[in-house]
Design a protein around this motif. Structure first.
Motif, mmCIF file in Angstrom:
data_model
loop_
_atom_site.group_PDB
_atom_site.id
_atom_site.type_symbol
_atom_site.label_atom_id
_atom_site.label_comp_id
_atom_site.label_asym_id
_atom_site.label_seq_id
_atom_site.Cartn_x
_atom_site.Cartn_y
_atom_site.Cartn_z
ATOM 1 N N PRO A 163 57.402 38.886 41.357
ATOM 2 C CA PRO A 163 58.769 38.342 41.248
ATOM 3 C C PRO A 163 58.853 37.354 40.092
ATOM 4 C CG PRO A 163 58.041 38.346 43.535
ATOM 5 C CD PRO A 163 56.839 38.702 42.701
ATOM 6 N N VAL A 164 59.943 37.391 39.353
ATOM 7 C CA VAL A 164 60.086 36.543 38.172
ATOM 8 C C VAL A 164 59.913 35.066 38.530
ATOM 9 C CG1 VAL A 164 61.701 35.779 36.381
ATOM 10 C CG2 VAL A 164 61.521 38.216 36.940
ATOM 11 N N ALA A 165 60.445 34.665 39.657
ATOM 12 C CA ALA A 165 60.359 33.260 40.058
ATOM 13 C C ALA A 165 58.927 32.813 40.309
ATOM 14 C CB ALA A 165 61.197 33.018 41.310
ATOM 15 N N GLU A 166 58.004 33.768 40.525
ATOM 16 C CA GLU A 166 56.616 33.432 40.842
ATOM 17 C C GLU A 166 55.665 33.676 39.679
ATOM 18 O OE1 GLU A 166 55.563 35.628 44.340
ATOM 19 O OE2 GLU A 166 57.369 34.995 45.438
ATOM 20 N N MET A 167 56.181 34.181 38.569
ATOM 21 C CA MET A 167 55.302 34.569 37.467
ATOM 22 C C MET A 167 54.529 33.396 36.875
ATOM 23 S SD MET A 167 57.459 37.417 35.317
ATOM 24 C CE MET A 167 57.784 39.048 36.001
ATOM 25 N N ALA A 168 55.196 32.271 36.653
ATOM 26 C CA ALA A 168 54.554 31.143 35.973
ATOM 27 C C ALA A 168 53.349 30.614 36.739
ATOM 28 C CB ALA A 168 55.563 30.018 35.743
ATOM 29 N N GLU A 169 53.324 30.795 38.056
ATOM 30 C CA GLU A 169 52.212 30.302 38.871
ATOM 31 C C GLU A 169 51.250 31.404 39.260
ATOM 32 O OE1 GLU A 169 51.814 27.110 39.328
ATOM 33 O OE2 GLU A 169 53.689 26.725 38.249
ATOM 34 N N SER A 170 51.453 32.610 38.758
ATOM 35 C CA SER A 170 50.641 33.753 39.158
ATOM 36 C C SER A 170 49.282 33.738 38.473
ATOM 37 C CB SER A 170 51.369 35.054 38.817
ATOM 38 O OG SER A 170 51.439 35.233 37.405
ATOM 39 N N ASP A 171 48.339 34.501 39.027
ATOM 40 C CA ASP A 171 47.011 34.631 38.422
ATOM 41 C C ASP A 171 47.102 35.271 37.034
ATOM 42 O OD1 ASP A 171 45.857 33.478 40.609
ATOM 43 O OD2 ASP A 171 45.064 35.338 41.459
ATOM 44 N N ALA A 172 48.105 36.095 36.808
ATOM 45 C CA ALA A 172 48.255 36.750 35.510
ATOM 46 C C ALA A 172 48.563 35.741 34.403
ATOM 47 C CB ALA A 172 49.369 37.795 35.584
ATOM 48 N N VAL A 173 49.032 34.571 34.785
ATOM 49 C CA VAL A 173 49.304 33.496 33.830
ATOM 50 C C VAL A 173 48.234 32.415 33.893
ATOM 51 C CG1 VAL A 173 50.895 31.586 33.297
ATOM 52 C CG2 VAL A 173 51.795 33.873 33.767
ATOM 53 N N ARG A 174 47.765 32.101 35.092
ATOM 54 C CA ARG A 174 46.895 30.945 35.292
ATOM 55 C C ARG A 174 45.399 31.260 35.251
ATOM 56 N NH1 ARG A 174 49.568 25.877 35.444
ATOM 57 N NH2 ARG A 174 51.714 26.290 36.041
ATOM 58 N N GLN A 175 45.014 32.428 35.768
ATOM 59 C CA GLN A 175 43.591 32.721 35.939
ATOM 60 C C GLN A 175 43.082 33.869 35.069
ATOM 61 O OE1 GLN A 175 41.379 30.987 37.727
ATOM 62 N NE2 GLN A 175 42.955 29.515 38.351
ATOM 63 N N ASN A 176 43.887 34.913 34.940
ATOM 64 C CA ASN A 176 43.424 36.119 34.248
ATOM 65 C C ASN A 176 44.415 36.587 33.185
ATOM 66 O OD1 ASN A 176 41.128 36.461 36.132
ATOM 67 N ND2 ASN A 176 42.738 36.928 37.618
ATOM 68 N N LEU B 64 49.404 29.907 30.685
ATOM 69 C CA LEU B 64 48.873 30.622 29.532
ATOM 70 C C LEU B 64 49.617 31.925 29.273
ATOM 71 C CD1 LEU B 64 45.081 29.893 30.102
ATOM 72 C CD2 LEU B 64 46.787 28.560 28.842
ATOM 73 N N ASN B 65 50.898 31.770 28.967
ATOM 74 C CA ASN B 65 51.730 32.905 28.584
ATOM 75 C C ASN B 65 52.859 32.367 27.720
ATOM 76 O OD1 ASN B 65 54.296 34.704 29.149
ATOM 77 N ND2 ASN B 65 52.510 36.008 29.510
ATOM 78 N N TRP B 66 53.157 33.050 26.609
ATOM 79 C CA TRP B 66 54.166 32.558 25.673
ATOM 80 C C TRP B 66 55.520 32.362 26.326
ATOM 81 C CZ3 TRP B 66 52.222 30.406 21.699
ATOM 82 C CH2 TRP B 66 51.167 30.950 20.974
ATOM 83 N N ASN B 67 55.847 33.149 27.314
ATOM 84 C CA ASN B 67 57.167 33.079 27.925
ATOM 85 C C ASN B 67 57.347 31.873 28.842
ATOM 86 O OD1 ASN B 67 58.568 35.827 27.243
ATOM 87 N ND2 ASN B 67 56.471 36.352 27.790
ATOM 88 N N PRO C 108 42.596 38.461 18.898
ATOM 89 C CA PRO C 108 41.217 38.771 18.513
ATOM 90 C C PRO C 108 40.172 38.415 19.562
ATOM 91 C CG PRO C 108 41.993 36.801 17.373
ATOM 92 C CD PRO C 108 43.175 37.374 18.078
ATOM 93 N N PHE C 109 40.535 37.572 20.539
ATOM 94 C CA PHE C 109 39.585 37.191 21.581
ATOM 95 C C PHE C 109 40.187 37.427 22.959
ATOM 96 C CE2 PHE C 109 38.527 34.534 17.894
ATOM 97 C CZ PHE C 109 37.194 34.897 17.714
ATOM 98 N N LYS C 110 39.303 37.732 23.916
ATOM 99 C CA LYS C 110 39.701 37.918 25.299
ATOM 100 C C LYS C 110 39.294 36.698 26.125
ATOM 101 C CE LYS C 110 38.542 42.883 25.228
ATOM 102 N NZ LYS C 110 37.763 43.946 25.926
ATOM 103 N N VAL C 111 40.097 36.357 27.105
ATOM 104 C CA VAL C 111 39.728 35.284 28.026
ATOM 105 C C VAL C 111 38.627 35.799 28.955
ATOM 106 C CG1 VAL C 111 40.493 33.808 29.913
ATOM 107 C CG2 VAL C 111 41.989 34.196 27.950
ATOM 108 N N ASP C 112 37.496 35.101 28.941
ATOM 109 C CA ASP C 112 36.373 35.476 29.806
ATOM 110 C C ASP C 112 36.374 34.651 31.083
ATOM 111 O OD1 ASP C 112 33.741 36.880 30.220
ATOM 112 O OD2 ASP C 112 33.025 34.796 30.211
ATOM 113 N N SER C 113 36.547 33.332 30.946
ATOM 114 C CA SER C 113 36.563 32.470 32.120
ATOM 115 C C SER C 113 37.341 31.201 31.811
ATOM 116 C CB SER C 113 35.139 32.115 32.566
ATOM 117 O OG SER C 113 34.455 31.405 31.556
ATOM 118 N N ILE C 114 37.884 30.586 32.866
ATOM 119 C CA ILE C 114 38.682 29.364 32.729
ATOM 120 C C ILE C 114 38.192 28.331 33.726
ATOM 121 C CG2 ILE C 114 40.990 28.345 32.944
ATOM 122 C CD1 ILE C 114 42.182 31.076 32.293
ATOM 123 N N VAL C 115 37.902 27.146 33.237
ATOM 124 C CA VAL C 115 37.730 25.985 34.111
ATOM 125 C C VAL C 115 39.051 25.235 34.034
ATOM 126 C CG1 VAL C 115 36.464 23.862 34.570
ATOM 127 C CG2 VAL C 115 35.262 25.865 33.625
#
Length: 613
Positions: free
Chosen positions: A240-253, A93-96, A259-266
């Motif tokens: 680290p750039v190599a770990e970004m795609a699997e990080s919580d900043a992309v996957r969980q939070n 969940l990140n455009w990059n 206009p909307f914020k992510v509150d929770s993800i299943v």
């Protein structure tokens, strides 16, 4: 009998009729026999009138792009959004870093580009950033509005925007966005190759001002050709750039500026959003929304019962079953920025060199074989019989949504099994063993492995139709592993150049830039066929050159490129298509126009969705 069961039965009957026609025409000596296949398929007699044969055929011109608002929106309320897919979403969940359309749908609800576009896909001054361009059309200066902030309250800065370029250009970047549009940034290749610590063409002027200088003045730069997505540096800079795609900043939070914020993800199933009260265009009318995965087989029920208010895209093959009965929704529609195609594996991807490497000995390397396979299928009949006219025969790889560049006059191969047989005969593909199946020119067994995706009622019968059509001209084509592949598995294997795949049926969302180099360029990782040639390189480069700032010149270049693709056939397009979006009657101020960026204005007139009585 339920409508879904009836639809499957009708599809099976249509398939049988198509196969009979293919078999009959394949052995005919009548050179004009193929011209009747599309209109006669599904007819009981040859005496049917044109009007009768077109019954149940729809046109995209019958639909609006804007929802009719039936009443005043209430204060607050929530909305349910259906993501129609037969598999879980990947959750990148990140455009990059994302690569699949389902993830893009999710990202678009909480993050957005800094630049807005009009319906001709040209940048405007109405987005979160304004811009100026130098006289030589190479240097752009962007100014981010003061009230544009990330969901955690931090301002969106020029550093954040520059950081996106730094991540995509980094040697350890694992995504697919490093392509010719990126390498056109001055200093990008030196940075990517480790020869420089920064990108010389990226200059952070101040907190809200970014300057980008490009090597060449590309006409696509002002037509959605500049990467418009910022990345919250304060969150990612320690990862680290190599770990970004699997990080919580992309996957969980994940956070954005939308206009909307992510509150929770299943994971893979749903995402719940709340309103971003600090949104730069104003606080959304809705309190929030929930996105959930809806299977194609259950989408009708989900809409009729109000489980979802709208979906990203409705299966067009199901539309005739509900066109008159689903009274609780309004169907919106327009020509999609997409097409389906058959691709031929012609080489490999060299990750170290960052380019495709054609294989002259590939099983599908003979253009005569590819051309015959195009002539063997009746895409016009497929569009009418399986999609009721809401998908239609495609002739080139530049879609009609780009009217300045799409060339409808190009004569691409059309359904002609007699010609397909002739081409194969002359190319040396003969039935040596007498079993009705052709061997290759060396007299060896020829088995072509076909990868096709699962999804919806039509996926399997259409794949089977293509297989039977190729068999009708003596080619043995079999489904990869004997079955359809689910979405993520399919693209994982195609992208990895799985040696078991010879041909595949795919679909491309073209995006808003007509430049096809991101899909068919030598350095494009999305060039899944792994086709490359000097003429292709030259035409794609010319179409993106300063000379092509002259629209007439660019039109000629892309006309030549479309013709080259018809001549070389690394892929052949099968269908252009409509996108249909049903929206519950309680929803107000929703639109599917390409330029629309108004989720903050969407409301509902009542607390619960309307249902079918």
């Amino acid at each position: 009998m339920r409508k879904s069961s009836l639809s499957k039965l009708l599809l099976a009957m249509m398939l049988m009729l198509l196969l009979v026609l293919a078999a009959c025409n394949g052995g005919s000596d009548d050179a004009d026999s193929e011209s009747d296949a599309g209109s006669d398929a599904g007819s009981d007699t040859e005496e049917n009138t044109d009007e009768e044969s077109e019954e149940g055929i729809y046109s995209i011109d019958d639909f609006s792009t804007d929802k009719t608002s039936e009443g005043e929106a209430i204060d607050g309320g929530t909305l349910n959004f259906g993501l129609v897919t037969d598999t879980v979403f990947e959750g990148t969940l990140n455009w990059n870093f994302y690569s699949g359309a389902p993830d893009a749908e999710i990202i678009g609800l909480f993050d957005e580009p800094l630049l807005s576009t009009d319906n001709n896909f040209n940048y405007t001054q109405d987005g979160a950033a304004e811009w100026e361009v130098s006289d030589d059309n190479k240097t752009f200066t962007f100014t981010i509005r003061d009230n544009v902030n990330w969901h955690d309250g931090e301002p969106v800065t020029a550093e954040d925007w520059a950081y996106s370029f730094e991540v995509i250009g980094h040697p350890d970047y694992t995504g697919v966005r490093y392509d010719s549009t990126m390498t056109n940034v001055e200093g990008m290749e030196a940075y990517h190759n480790g020869e420089a610590e920064s990108i010389s063409g990226i200059e952070v002027v101040d907190e809200k001002t970014l300057k980008i200088t490009f090597i060449e003045a590309n006409p696509s730069l002002i037509a959605s050709g500049i990467w418009p997505y910022a990345m919250p540096k304060h969150i990612f800079e320690e990862i680290p750039v190599a770990e970004m795609a699997e990080s919580d900043a992309v996957r969980q939070n994940p956070i954005g500026m939308g206009p909307f914020k992510v509150d929770s993800i299943v994971p893979g199933e749903s995402v719940t959003f709340t309103a971003n009260e600090d949104y730069w265009q104003g606080t959304p009318k809705l309190d929030g929304l929930t996105l959930k995965v809806v299977a194609p087989e259950t989408v009708v029920q989900a809409l009729e019962t109000g489980e979802v208010d709208l979906v990203d895209s409705f299966p067009t093959d199901q539309y005739p079953d509900v066109a008159e009965t689903m009274t609780n929704v309004e169907f919106l529609g327009q020509t999609d920025l997409a097409y389906t195609y058959i691709g031929f594996k012609l080489g490999k991807w060299d990750g170290d060199a960052g380019e495709v490497v054609p294989n002259p000995d590939a099983k599908m390397a003979d253009v005569n074989l590819r051309k015959a396979m195009w002539h063997a299928v009746d895409n016009d009949a497929v569009g009418k019989q399986f999609y009721n006219g809401l998908r239609w025969n495609a002739n080139t790889l530049i879609i009609p949504a780009y009217p300045d560049y799409h060339d409808p006059s190009i004569e691409a191969p059309t359904y002609d099994p007699d010609l397909a047989n002739q081409i194969l005969d002359e190319a040396g593909y003969e039935d040596v063993t007498g079993d009705g199946i052709r061997e290759n020119p060396d007299g060896e067994e020829l088995v072509i492995n076909f990868a096709s995706m699962s999804g919806g009622d039509t996926a399997e019968p259409i794949a089977n139709y293509y297989i039977q059509s190729w068999e009708a001209v003596g080619l043995k084509v079999q489904l990869l592993d004997g079955r359809l592949q689910e979405f993520n598995t399919f693209y994982d294997r195609v992208e990895a150049d799985d040696p078991d795949i010879d041909i595949y049926q795919g679909a491309w969302g073209t995006g808003s830039d007509v430049d096809p180099s991101g899909l068919y360029g030598r350095n494009a990782q999305f060039n899944y066929t792994r086709y490359a040639s000097e003429e292709n390189d030259e035409l794609l480069a010319e179409g993106a050159s300063e000379a092509s700032l002259d629209i007439a010149h660019r039109q000629e270049v892309y006309k030549d490129w479309q013709q080259l693709m018809v001549d070389e056939i690394p892929v052949f397009p099968t269908l252009y298509r409509a996108v249909l979006v049903p929206v519950n009657n309680r929803v107000t101020d929703y639109s599917i126009q390409w330029s629309w960026n108004g989720w903050h204005e969407v409301g509902v007139t009542e607390e619960t969705p309307q249902t079918v009585e």
